[in-house]
Design a protein around this motif. Structure first.
Motif, short mmCIF file in Angstrom:
data_model
loop_
_atom_site.label_atom_id
_atom_site.label_comp_id
_atom_site.label_asym_id
_atom_site.label_seq_id
_atom_site.Cartn_x
_atom_site.Cartn_y
_atom_site.Cartn_z
N GLY A 64 51.89 43.99 40.40
CA GLY A 64 53.28 44.10 39.96
C GLY A 64 53.93 42.75 39.78
N ASP A 84 59.62 43.33 42.03
CA ASP A 84 59.47 44.79 42.07
C ASP A 84 60.12 45.39 43.31
N THR A 88 65.12 47.08 44.25
CA THR A 88 65.49 48.35 43.62
C THR A 88 66.70 48.93 44.35
#
Length: 350
Positions: free
Chosen positions: A149, A153, A156
């Protein structure tokens, strides 16, 4: 003997002990910003002074155990969480420096700086741990034996939500610890902080639990939920966890009622620790057997059995020693912390 399973339980236990023990002293660090004056702030820090450094032992054991027992999981997860882990470690270091220097500051401006650093380090460490937890639960992108990734990442809405939730939870633990360790106006103030934090914890636990169910279909299936129905045969197997959480929440709310004096001062801390434990168990049952959700299991990422067995022999000696020493320190400094004469310079006695 299932050595990967044994090591997963050991590491999970070390992480849980870290959350409970360092969680309350991070919570006290956050609460210092609400102290009425420098004397009360020093009183708050004196409640954790004998134990705060030792509490971080369990973080070392959890991280070191992951590296040694599950090297593949460590190799995948660390690149995924480099930034929040570095922020957490920097915050813990800065907090430790501030803890020592705030007592030695001769000028008010310098003391205020270190007080702010202690509060800021505690807040940043707690928030970073919550973000790491959220990023771990939502899973990482894996290709072959490595992280595939991006560097952000982990950032969020779900991880930010868990970050704020962990901060609120640590404040609850810290406030309940102050109920146990202080007297008079400070104790009553801690009960108010704990009651407010408990409302936030209740909302956070409900929100995070519902959001976790939506992360992966395997989690909802574990709990027996689908978009159309509930499989009660599966749900009732895990139902004792949320039922216990609701019971602990109610009991803690009653114990923190300012109009009630029947509850002993130790009970709110035990109940708040139990509330954390139910949340931890809920996550564990949701994610097991993955230690890289939802890509690799504990058996796929474990070291060889001969290495796990060799390390288990050492852990079998060291973990009881750490537990005995920790219990001894807590028993040695058990009791209320009261201001010492000339308290403005820092320090208190039990």
């Amino acid at each position: 003997m299932d050595l990967p399973l044994i090591w997963s339980v050991l590491i999970a236990t070390a992480v849980m002990l870290y959350v409970l023990l360092d969680g309350f002293d991070l919570g006290v660090g956050i609460l210092t910003v609400f102290a009425d004056d420098e004397a009360e702030r020093s009183l708050l820090t004196s409640t954790i002074e004998p134990v705060w450094d030792g509490n971080e032992t369990w973080l070392v054991l959890g991280g070191g155990g992951l590296f040694a027992a599950f090297p593949l999981a460590y190799a995948i997860l660390m690149p995924a969480f480099y930034l929040p882990v570095l922020v957490m470690l920097a915050a813990l270091i800065f907090r430790g420096v501030a803890f020592e220097f705030r007592h030695k500051a001769a000028r008010a401006a310098t003391r205020n700086f270190w007080n702010g650093a202690f509060f800021g380090g505690s807040l940043a460490a707690a928030f970073s741990q919550g973000v790491i937890l959220g990023a771990f639960v939502q899973g990482v992108e894996v290709e072959g034996r490595g992280f595939a990734g991006g560097g952000f990442d982990w950032l969020t809405p779900f991880s930010l939500m868990t970050g704020f939730s962990v901060v609120i939870g640590y404040v609850l633990l810290g406030a309940c610890w102050l109920v146990l360790k202080t007297e008079g106006a400070t104790r009553e103030g801690a009960r108010k902080w704990a009651r407010r934090a408990l409302i936030g914890v209740g909302v956070s636990m409900a929100t995070v639990s519902l959001a976790t169910l939506s992360i992966d279909p395997r989690v909802t299936e574990r709990w027996g939920f689908t978009m159309a129905a509930i499989d009660f045969a599966k749900f009732w197997k895990l139902a004792p966890i949320p039922i216990a959480a609701a019971g602990l929440f109610y009991a803690l709310w009653r114990d923190l009622d300012l109009k009630r004096e029947a509850a002993p001062d130790w009970r709110p801390f035990i109940l708040s620790a139990g509330l954390f434990l139910t949340g931890f168990l809920g996550l564990a049952f949701s994610l097991f057997p993955y230690n890289v959700p939802f890509a690799r299991t504990v058996w796929e990422t474990a070291a060889r059995d001969n290495a796990l067995g060799f390390m288990l022999a050492g852990a079998g000696v060291m973990i009881p020693v750490i537990l005995i020493y920790t219990a001894y320190v807590y028993s040695l400094f058990w009791g209320k912390v009261r201001p010492a004469e000339g308290y403005g310079a820092g320090g208190a006695h039990g």
